[in-house]
Design a protein around this motif. Structure first.
Motif, mmCIF file in Angstrom:
data_model
loop_
_atom_site.group_PDB
_atom_site.id
_atom_site.type_symbol
_atom_site.label_atom_id
_atom_site.label_comp_id
_atom_site.label_asym_id
_atom_site.label_seq_id
_atom_site.Cartn_x
_atom_site.Cartn_y
_atom_site.Cartn_z
ATOM 1 N N TYR B 178 0.874 -1.173 0.000
ATOM 2 C CA TYR B 178 0.000 0.000 0.000
ATOM 3 C C TYR B 178 0.907 1.217 0.000
ATOM 4 C CZ TYR B 178 -3.907 2.976 1.718
ATOM 5 O OH TYR B 178 -4.864 3.935 1.887
ATOM 6 N N TYR B 179 0.968 1.906 -1.135
ATOM 7 C CA TYR B 179 1.799 3.109 -1.180
ATOM 8 C C TYR B 179 0.970 4.324 -0.764
ATOM 9 C CZ TYR B 179 4.842 6.885 -2.410
ATOM 10 O OH TYR B 179 5.607 8.025 -2.336
ATOM 11 N N VAL B 180 1.407 4.945 0.307
ATOM 12 C CA VAL B 180 0.749 6.143 0.818
ATOM 13 C C VAL B 180 1.290 7.321 0.010
ATOM 14 C CG1 VAL B 180 0.524 7.637 2.823
ATOM 15 C CG2 VAL B 180 0.483 5.155 3.102
ATOM 16 N N SER B 181 0.411 7.945 -0.786
ATOM 17 C CA SER B 181 0.898 8.875 -1.799
ATOM 18 C C SER B 181 1.339 10.225 -1.262
ATOM 19 C CB SER B 181 -0.184 9.082 -2.854
ATOM 20 O OG SER B 181 -1.336 9.607 -2.235
ATOM 21 N N ILE B 182 0.994 10.533 -0.024
ATOM 22 C CA ILE B 182 1.456 11.799 0.543
ATOM 23 C C ILE B 182 2.033 11.531 1.926
ATOM 24 C CG2 ILE B 182 -0.122 13.363 -0.652
ATOM 25 C CD1 ILE B 182 -1.894 13.167 1.923
ATOM 26 N N ALA B 183 2.979 12.369 2.350
ATOM 27 C CA ALA B 183 3.424 12.311 3.733
ATOM 28 C C ALA B 183 2.397 13.105 4.515
ATOM 29 C CB ALA B 183 4.818 12.915 3.888
ATOM 30 N N GLY B 184 1.528 12.408 5.195
ATOM 31 C CA GLY B 184 0.476 13.117 5.905
ATOM 32 C C GLY B 184 -0.571 12.134 6.364
ATOM 33 N N ILE B 185 -1.697 12.676 6.771
ATOM 34 C CA ILE B 185 -2.772 11.829 7.267
ATOM 35 C C ILE B 185 -3.787 11.595 6.164
ATOM 36 C CG2 ILE B 185 -2.509 12.364 9.707
ATOM 37 C CD1 ILE B 185 -4.512 14.627 9.348
ATOM 38 N N THR B 186 -4.684 10.638 6.378
ATOM 39 C CA THR B 186 -5.643 10.271 5.336
ATOM 40 C C THR B 186 -6.575 11.422 4.979
ATOM 41 O OG1 THR B 186 -7.045 9.386 7.096
ATOM 42 C CG2 THR B 186 -5.693 7.819 5.877
ATOM 43 N N GLY B 187 -6.875 11.476 3.674
ATOM 44 C CA GLY B 187 -7.959 12.326 3.220
ATOM 45 C C GLY B 187 -7.702 13.818 3.246
ATOM 46 N N THR B 188 -6.439 14.241 3.246
ATOM 47 C CA THR B 188 -6.198 15.673 3.311
ATOM 48 C C THR B 188 -5.753 16.213 1.953
ATOM 49 O OG1 THR B 188 -4.092 15.088 4.340
ATOM 50 C CG2 THR B 188 -5.846 15.850 5.779
ATOM 51 N N ARG B 189 -4.450 16.170 1.674
ATOM 52 C CA ARG B 189 -3.998 16.740 0.399
ATOM 53 C C ARG B 189 -4.220 15.760 -0.750
ATOM 54 N NH1 ARG B 189 2.133 17.786 2.518
ATOM 55 N NH2 ARG B 189 1.547 18.011 4.693
ATOM 56 N N ALA B 190 -4.216 16.313 -1.964
ATOM 57 C CA ALA B 190 -4.297 15.467 -3.148
ATOM 58 C C ALA B 190 -2.882 15.069 -3.563
ATOM 59 C CB ALA B 190 -4.984 16.219 -4.280
ATOM 60 N N PRO B 191 -2.711 13.833 -4.017
ATOM 61 C CA PRO B 191 -1.381 13.394 -4.397
ATOM 62 C C PRO B 191 -0.910 14.024 -5.708
ATOM 63 C CG PRO B 191 -2.997 11.667 -4.827
ATOM 64 C CD PRO B 191 -3.731 12.780 -4.157
ATOM 65 N N ASP B 192 0.387 14.177 -5.838
ATOM 66 C CA ASP B 192 0.997 14.652 -7.072
ATOM 67 C C ASP B 192 1.271 13.413 -7.934
ATOM 68 O OD1 ASP B 192 2.830 15.161 -9.058
ATOM 69 O OD2 ASP B 192 4.155 16.394 -7.809
ATOM 70 N N VAL B 193 0.482 13.303 -9.017
ATOM 71 C CA VAL B 193 0.464 12.073 -9.805
ATOM 72 C C VAL B 193 1.846 11.676 -10.347
ATOM 73 C CG1 VAL B 193 -0.447 11.018 -11.901
ATOM 74 C CG2 VAL B 193 -1.979 12.262 -10.367
ATOM 75 N N THR B 194 2.632 12.651 -10.762
ATOM 76 C CA THR B 194 3.936 12.330 -11.337
ATOM 77 C C THR B 194 4.901 11.806 -10.284
ATOM 78 O OG1 THR B 194 3.539 14.319 -12.636
ATOM 79 C CG2 THR B 194 5.639 13.209 -12.962
ATOM 80 N N ALA B 195 4.931 12.488 -9.142
ATOM 81 C CA ALA B 195 5.819 12.052 -8.065
ATOM 82 C C ALA B 195 5.429 10.661 -7.597
ATOM 83 C CB ALA B 195 5.765 13.035 -6.902
ATOM 84 N N VAL B 196 4.117 10.408 -7.578
ATOM 85 C CA VAL B 196 3.643 9.104 -7.122
ATOM 86 C C VAL B 196 4.091 8.022 -8.100
ATOM 87 C CG1 VAL B 196 1.591 7.715 -6.651
ATOM 88 C CG2 VAL B 196 1.697 10.074 -5.854
ATOM 89 N N LYS B 197 4.039 8.323 -9.372
ATOM 90 C CA LYS B 197 4.453 7.321 -10.372
ATOM 91 C C LYS B 197 5.920 6.919 -10.167
ATOM 92 C CE LYS B 197 4.692 6.228 -15.298
ATOM 93 N NZ LYS B 197 5.996 5.575 -15.161
ATOM 94 N N ASP B 198 6.767 7.916 -9.931
ATOM 95 C CA ASP B 198 8.185 7.616 -9.692
ATOM 96 C C ASP B 198 8.335 6.679 -8.496
ATOM 97 O OD1 ASP B 198 8.779 9.231 -11.785
ATOM 98 O OD2 ASP B 198 9.388 10.963 -10.566
#
Lengths: 409, 290
Positions: B178-198
């Motif tokens: 389970y890759y957590v797409s942001i450093a943070g808690i659930t349901g807050t910021r939207a992930p940056d799709v490109t950084a997540v792909k890397d």
């Protein structure tokens, strides 16, 4: 494996082990996002401990900024009043900011600076830790955010104002029931979201490893000074130590240096609230809870049969926490320290007694320790040297006390 | 260890179906047992491929306001670990294929007794566990007993999990990562799709396990964008918010509660685009282990 069921250990002062455990207690129960940070912190702290410059700088700050060593004061009139043990107060309430909390904050902010962190966060209950954090953040020019339960903000207004004056941002925590545990949850959430630049100054000797050991180390100056001062005053070690226990940082600070002096009797006093027999009416996690995992460590917790955390209750916002530092949990199981409790009422009585007989207004937290001294001292002989950690001053509590006593301010 | 429903599901999706998985999170007992059980039963038909069932806890330190509130609603309605297991047991009477992952914090499991919990969860038809506050450093607590008891132990990798640490995180992970797409808690910021792909690519270089991405996903467009490179997309807070907004003023379920969540799941599942047939399509086994 389970050290707590072993025979007496050779030393009570070697914990935690390399994985951060005190027997079965302690550990690192945090979300993966924080794990690399915790490991980095541990590494940085180990390096700092080996650096004489770190210690020298901290010694300077303790001496000239905080005002250490704090006096060891012979409480003559209380001694006379109880007619038993010879009572000394370790006067950590005379430190800058009015409690022992500054000892830990000076240490941690030095570490934060070494690690290049540019933002400080903290949780606070009574506000003593929050004030100490806001103070060191101001002193070193770092922005500071303090999480404080909405309920606690209401009952600790003077400290809230102090923190604001010091430039800290106070975030009222309304999640859960708005007390210390919820403030700690929100501080952890902040940390998870700002791991790169933020240092979390935890206020008590709890949380994930290395916090319990680190906070203890910074607070242990209390016990080291006490040993030296007592040797100078009486030519021998104290016989009895007493301190109040919320998370337990002032207590472990006083106790740690004496853990291997087996002849020294050691007592920790938990918040008995309305009484241990009142369901969810106290904050005595070791006398009225059981082991569990919360806020990064395994320790005694107030909880229900489903493992849900209970709020607990204490007149003192600083003791009103459902857990306790893991080293205390281990010391309890090993029998080295005896943990007792004092109720709200007993603490209020002790608060007034200390004020009237010694001219010292104690915080409600050490008033719990004194409440136990009230019972213990008369049973001890006159040559019994008893040291109680007077870990905080009571200015912050006068409104709450007036309220409880039905007095007009 | 025998293949779980999680393993079977990802094998099917990667192979014959050729599309990413929609992983849906709901909290067991939110806002009450009956409603959330109804929701659980309706999720697979709406497009949920894997269900994460949250075990409510008073102090969900890694969760944002939405899931905190959801947990408290569930606890207030009287939800417990035992009832959560009972809910899974009932679900399995009619659905024997949709994987269920229990997600929560360690203390309720510790109090239940880790060995007993693993045994009862497996018997109830649970396939995997996510225990948010137990990192690899504490594997002996629940990760190893879970694996021994036939459950997948799904671990979170985060933006702070660097290459040095990743092997430790992956070591005892099974089912999926389970890759957590942001450093943070659930349901807050939207992930940056490109950084997540890397990051997903980085993880995939070190494991053959499916990698699912979550935290902050709330639209079909995000599902499609992330599903283009991840093996699954996790949606949690958005569903829990749908529960919250459907409630009456006393926090009780309304006739629209199940419907509003289910229609959102249907909408999100539209983002599950079938991938262009890969070169290896005729060798599905290879795809699975690639």
């Amino acid at each position: 494996m389970d050290k707590t069921t072993d025979a007496l250990p050779n030393s009570y002062r070697t914990g935690p082990d390399e994985t951060g455990h005190f027997g079965i207690y302690g550990g690192r129960f945090v979300a993966e996002t924080l794990m690399p940070l915790i490991l980095e912190l541990e590494e940085a702290y180990e390096a700092a401990k080996r650096d004489p410059g770190f210690k020298a700088e901290l010694d300077q700050l303790n001496a000239h900024y905080s005002g250490r060593p704090s006096p060891l004061y012979f409480a003559e009139r209380l001694t006379e009043h109880f007619g038993g043990a010879k009572i000394y107060f370790k006067r950590d309430e005379l430190n800058h900011t009015g409690s022992h909390k500054i000892n830990n904050c000076l240490g941690q902010i030095q570490l934060a600076r070494r690690m290049g962190k540019t933002r400080i966060i903290a949780e606070t209950g009574a506000g003593q830790h929050g004030v100490a954090v806001a103070t060191v953040a101001a002193r070193f020019g770092l922005p500071c955010v303090v999480y404080m339960g909405a309920t606690d903000i209401e009952r600790q207004k003077p400290n809230v104002f102090r923190m604001k004056l010091l430039g800290a941002e106070i975030v009222p925590v309304t999640s859960g029931t708005g007390t210390l545990k919820d403030a700690m949850n929100d501080a952890l959430r902040d940390w998870v979201a700002n791991v790169e630049n933020t240092f979390y100054i935890i206020g008590t000797a709890a949380g994930p490893h290395p916090y319990p050991a680190m906070v203890r180390d910074f607070q242990s100056i209390i016990g080291r000074e006490t040993r030296q001062q007592m040797m100078e005053r009486e030519g021998r070690l104290p016989d009895t130590l007493v301190a109040c226990i919320g998370g337990g940082s002032n207590a472990i600070g006083l106790f740690h240096d004496f853990l291997d002096d087996r002849q020294v009797a050691i007592y920790g006093v938990e918040a008995g609230g309305h009484g241990l027999e009142v369901n969810n009416g106290h904050a005595a996690s070791m006398n009225g809870g059981r082991p569990g995992v919360l806020h990064g460590n395994r320790t005694y917790l107030l909880q229900d049969d489903d493992g849900q955390i209970l709020e607990g209750h204490s007149i003192s916002a600083g003791l009103d926490y459902p857990g306790v530092g893991p080293e205390h949990a281990w010391l309890r199981d090993s029998g080295r320290v005896t943990y007792v409790s004092a109720t709200d009422k007993e603490a209020l009585t002790a608060f007034q007694l200390c004020t009237k007989l010694e001219g010292i207004i104690p915080a409600l937290e050490p008033a719990h320790a004194l409440a136990f001294v009230t019972k213990l001292a008369p049973t001890l002989t006159k040559d019994n040297l008893l040291v109680m950690n007077l870990c905080g001053r009571g200015d912050k509590d006068i409104f709450a006390v007036a309220d409880h006593l039905g007095m007009e301010m | 260890m025998a293949r779980t429903r999680i393993d079977e599901t990802f094998a099917r999706l990667k192979g014959a179906d050729g599309r990413p998985a929609l992983v849906t999170f709901i909290t067991a007992g939110d806002p009450d047992y009956e409603t959330s059980y109804g929701l659980l039963q309706a999720l697979p038909a709406a497009g949920a491929d894997v269900i994460e069932l949250g075990m409510p806890f008073t102090d969900p330190m890694a969760d944002g306001p939405s899931i905190q509130a959801s947990s408290l609603r569930a606890l207030k309605s009287g939800m417990t670990v035992r009832k959560t297991l009972a809910m899974v047991r009932s679900f399995r009477e009619t659905d024997t294929t949709t994987p269920i992952v229990l997600m929560g914090y360690y203390n309720p499991i510790y109090i239940y007794g880790p060995d007993a919990f693993v045994r009862d969860a497996f018997a109830a038809g649970v396939d995997g566990l996510i225990v948010v506050d137990v990192p690899p450093e504490e594997d002996a607590e629940i990760c190893l007993p879970a694996i021994e008891g036939g459950l997948n132990f799904i671990r979170l990798a985060t933006p702070t999990t660097d290459d040095k640490r990743l092997p430790a995180v992956l070591a005892n992970t099974s089912g999926f990562v389970y890759y957590v797409s942001i450093a943070g808690i659930t349901g807050t910021r939207a992930p940056d799709v490109t950084a997540v792909k890397d990051s997903v690519d980085r993880i995939k270089r070190q494991t053959a396990l499916p990698v699912c991405v979550g935290f902050g996903v709330k639209s079909a467009e995000q599902v499609e964008a992330i599903g283009a490179y991840a093996d699954g997309v996790v949606v949690g807070s958005a569903l829990v918010n749908a529960v919250a907004t459907s409630l009456d003023k006393d926090g009780g379920a309304t006739p629209s509660t199940v419907e509003s969540v289910i229609s959102l799941v249907s909408l999100l599942s539209k983002g599950l685009v079938r991938r262009p047939a890969p070169m290896t399509a005729e060798h599905p086994d290879q795809t699975v282990s690639a």
